[in-house]
Design an enzyme around this catalytic site. Sequence first.
Site, mmCIF file in Angstrom:
data_model
loop_
_atom_site.group_PDB
_atom_site.id
_atom_site.type_symbol
_atom_site.label_atom_id
_atom_site.label_comp_id
_atom_site.label_asym_id
_atom_site.label_seq_id
_atom_site.Cartn_x
_atom_site.Cartn_y
_atom_site.Cartn_z
ATOM 1 N N SER A 114 4.039 -7.519 13.139
ATOM 2 C CA SER A 114 3.072 -7.263 14.218
ATOM 3 C C SER A 114 2.192 -6.049 13.897
ATOM 4 O O SER A 114 1.168 -5.847 14.544
ATOM 5 C CB SER A 114 3.794 -7.072 15.549
ATOM 6 N N CYS A 115 2.575 -5.243 12.897
ATOM 7 C CA CYS A 115 1.745 -4.079 12.490
ATOM 8 C C CYS A 115 0.391 -4.494 11.936
ATOM 9 O O CYS A 115 -0.484 -3.642 11.767
ATOM 10 C CB CYS A 115 2.415 -3.275 11.386
ATOM 11 N N TYR A 142 1.163 -0.429 4.723
ATOM 12 C CA TYR A 142 2.064 -1.578 4.907
ATOM 13 C C TYR A 142 1.288 -2.762 5.498
ATOM 14 O O TYR A 142 1.400 -3.897 5.037
ATOM 15 C CB TYR A 142 3.182 -1.130 5.838
ATOM 16 N N LYS A 146 0.523 -6.511 4.012
ATOM 17 C CA LYS A 146 0.920 -7.735 4.722
ATOM 18 C C LYS A 146 -0.294 -8.630 4.973
ATOM 19 O O LYS A 146 -0.202 -9.853 4.889
ATOM 20 C CB LYS A 146 1.602 -7.377 6.051
ATOM 21 N N HIS A 185 14.218 2.080 11.738
ATOM 22 C CA HIS A 185 13.419 1.659 12.888
ATOM 23 C C HIS A 185 14.072 2.201 14.165
ATOM 24 O O HIS A 185 15.215 2.634 14.162
ATOM 25 C CB HIS A 185 13.354 0.142 12.969
HETATM 26 N N1 LIG Z 1 12.771 -5.139 10.538
HETATM 27 C C1 LIG Z 1 11.779 -5.407 11.371
HETATM 28 O O1 LIG Z 1 11.728 -4.924 12.524
HETATM 29 C C2 LIG Z 1 10.658 -6.309 10.947
HETATM 30 C C3 LIG Z 1 9.626 -6.541 11.857
HETATM 31 C C4 LIG Z 1 8.578 -7.351 11.481
HETATM 32 C C5 LIG Z 1 8.573 -7.931 10.231
HETATM 33 N N2 LIG Z 1 9.569 -7.727 9.377
HETATM 34 C C6 LIG Z 1 9.496 -8.381 8.066
HETATM 35 O O2 LIG Z 1 10.679 -9.094 7.795
HETATM 36 C C7 LIG Z 1 10.937 -9.047 6.398
HETATM 37 C C8 LIG Z 1 12.347 -8.537 6.159
HETATM 38 O O3 LIG Z 1 12.524 -7.267 6.738
HETATM 39 P P1 LIG Z 1 13.975 -6.608 6.915
HETATM 40 O O4 LIG Z 1 13.930 -5.828 8.156
HETATM 41 O O5 LIG Z 1 15.006 -7.635 6.702
HETATM 42 O O6 LIG Z 1 13.979 -5.559 5.715
HETATM 43 P P2 LIG Z 1 15.233 -5.004 4.890
HETATM 44 O O7 LIG Z 1 16.468 -5.078 5.695
HETATM 45 O O8 LIG Z 1 14.812 -3.680 4.348
HETATM 46 O O9 LIG Z 1 15.370 -6.044 3.712
HETATM 47 C C9 LIG Z 1 14.385 -6.152 2.736
HETATM 48 C C10 LIG Z 1 14.942 -6.940 1.583
HETATM 49 O O10 LIG Z 1 13.925 -7.003 0.579
HETATM 50 C C11 LIG Z 1 14.518 -6.700 -0.647
HETATM 51 N N3 LIG Z 1 13.567 -6.086 -1.557
HETATM 52 C C12 LIG Z 1 12.731 -5.049 -1.303
HETATM 53 N N4 LIG Z 1 12.037 -4.738 -2.414
HETATM 54 C C13 LIG Z 1 12.471 -5.600 -3.376
HETATM 55 C C14 LIG Z 1 12.132 -5.768 -4.744
HETATM 56 N N5 LIG Z 1 11.229 -4.996 -5.344
HETATM 57 N N6 LIG Z 1 12.760 -6.743 -5.440
HETATM 58 C C15 LIG Z 1 13.695 -7.521 -4.843
HETATM 59 N N7 LIG Z 1 14.046 -7.421 -3.557
HETATM 60 C C16 LIG Z 1 13.436 -6.457 -2.833
HETATM 61 C C17 LIG Z 1 15.634 -5.728 -0.344
HETATM 62 O O11 LIG Z 1 16.525 -5.743 -1.411
HETATM 63 P P3 LIG Z 1 17.748 -4.705 -1.542
HETATM 64 O O12 LIG Z 1 18.816 -5.282 -0.690
HETATM 65 O O13 LIG Z 1 18.059 -4.704 -2.976
HETATM 66 O O14 LIG Z 1 17.220 -3.386 -1.047
HETATM 67 C C18 LIG Z 1 16.180 -6.319 0.942
HETATM 68 O O15 LIG Z 1 17.102 -7.334 0.651
HETATM 69 C C19 LIG Z 1 9.857 -8.167 5.780
HETATM 70 O O16 LIG Z 1 8.827 -8.976 5.280
HETATM 71 C C20 LIG Z 1 9.345 -7.375 6.935
HETATM 72 O O17 LIG Z 1 8.016 -7.010 6.749
HETATM 73 C C21 LIG Z 1 10.637 -6.919 9.692
#
Ligand SMILES: NC(=O)c1ccc[n+]([C@@H]2O[C@H](COP(=O)([O-])OP(=O)(O)OC[C@H]3O[C@@H](n4cnc5c(N)ncnc54)[C@H](OP(=O)(O)O)[C@@H]3O)[C@@H](O)[C@H]2O)c1
Length: 319
Positions: A114-115, A142, A146, A185
């Site tokens: 949503s950002c 960021y 996106k 967060h």
């Molecule tokens: N969290 C929220 O509130 C939120 C809200 C809106 C959208 N999103 C979107 O949802 C998606 C997932 O978010 P999340 O909250 O699940 O984030 P997260 O818990 O930080 O997980 C991100 C994942 O991406 C992997 N990753 C990051 N860089 C990498 C790289 N260079 N190579 C391989 N793997 C990599 C990480 O691997 P490692 O395990 O090795 O670190 C981790 O498994 C993202 O696209 C984010 O923008 C999240």
Amino acid sequence: MASAPFELKGKSVYVAGHRGMVGSALVRRLEREDVRLVTVTRGEVDLCNQAAVFDWFAKVRPQVIFLAAAKVGGIVANDTLRAEFIYDNIAIAANVIQAAHQNGAEKLMFLGSSCIYPKLAPQPLREDSVLTGPLEPTNEPYAIAKIAGIKMVEAYRSQYGCDFISVMPTNLYGPGDNYHPEMSHVVAALIRRFHEAKVSGAKNVVVWGTGTPRREFLYVDDMADACVHLMKTYSSPELVNIGTGEDIAIAEFARVVADIVGYSGEISFDTSRPDGTPRKLLDVSRLAKLGWRATTSLRDGLKRAYAAYQVEAPGAAQR
Ligand SMILES: NC(=O)c1ccc[n+]([C@@H]2O[C@H](COP(=O)([O-])OP(=O)(O)OC[C@H]3O[C@@H](n4cnc5c(N)ncnc54)[C@H](OP(=O)(O)O)[C@@H]3O)[C@@H](O)[C@H]2O)c1
């Protein structure tokens, strides 16, 4: 281009970012589907490394991709690691989307956020408000990365006929969240602070900002369910917001978290910390028309998130 409904059954499904909060929820959800789940760790394939991604895709050729890997963090992480947030997120999106196309993937879902919507866009945020005004400065790198991913999805659909789609989740929380004291967060940060205060007997907990911004929160297993639903049923270039359609002021939200954690002391607000965007509520009418709505209440989701925190956060059980 394949069209909806899309059959997942029997397909090889790659969850990029399977160790993350959303990726692990997707893995849990996909266990209920008859699919062949494919994952690879960052140690094996760094998604910022184009050659490694292209080699792995050529070898594995997943049919379906959930692109849930990204560099993610709260307001401080976004505002201080600005170069990493833009570079990593552009590289991950560019490498995975191009590799999916080159290797004939049948469908890909890109996870935005949503950002991406302008800071002062009308609320609730409609999908068509993207690129209509300036972004929130603290997370602009960021958001730009996106938006690049979203535009790649659109371009690969229109030029190559790829069945790629983009979804925009609201703020998510639940098992697998990041509890880092500075980089997390808001939900994980509050759970941690209230838990630590309860255990130490502290009389006051400081919440960042004025407490007035309004935010929407979606439990991550609901998010995973929405993603699987849209993967099966949605095939169009337009974005789809994923949220609950309800928001809450941070001050009130903090009181709910404190109650669930069992902290009964005072709550004060550090107004020297940035508030971020004043309100962030998604318009979820498109998602509702597509036949999905959130089912986990805020209190139930927070209870599960707090239970997960006590298991997952280093030392939480002892504190
Ligand atoms: N969290 C929220 O509130 C939120 C809200 C809106 C959208 N999103 C979107 O949802 C998606 C997932 O978010 P999340 O909250 O699940 O984030 P997260 O818990 O930080 O997980 C991100 C994942 O991406 C992997 N990753 C990051 N860089 C990498 C790289 N260079 N190579 C391989 N793997 C990599 C990480 O691997 P490692 O395990 O090795 O670190 C981790 O498994 C993202 O696209 C984010 O923008 C999240």
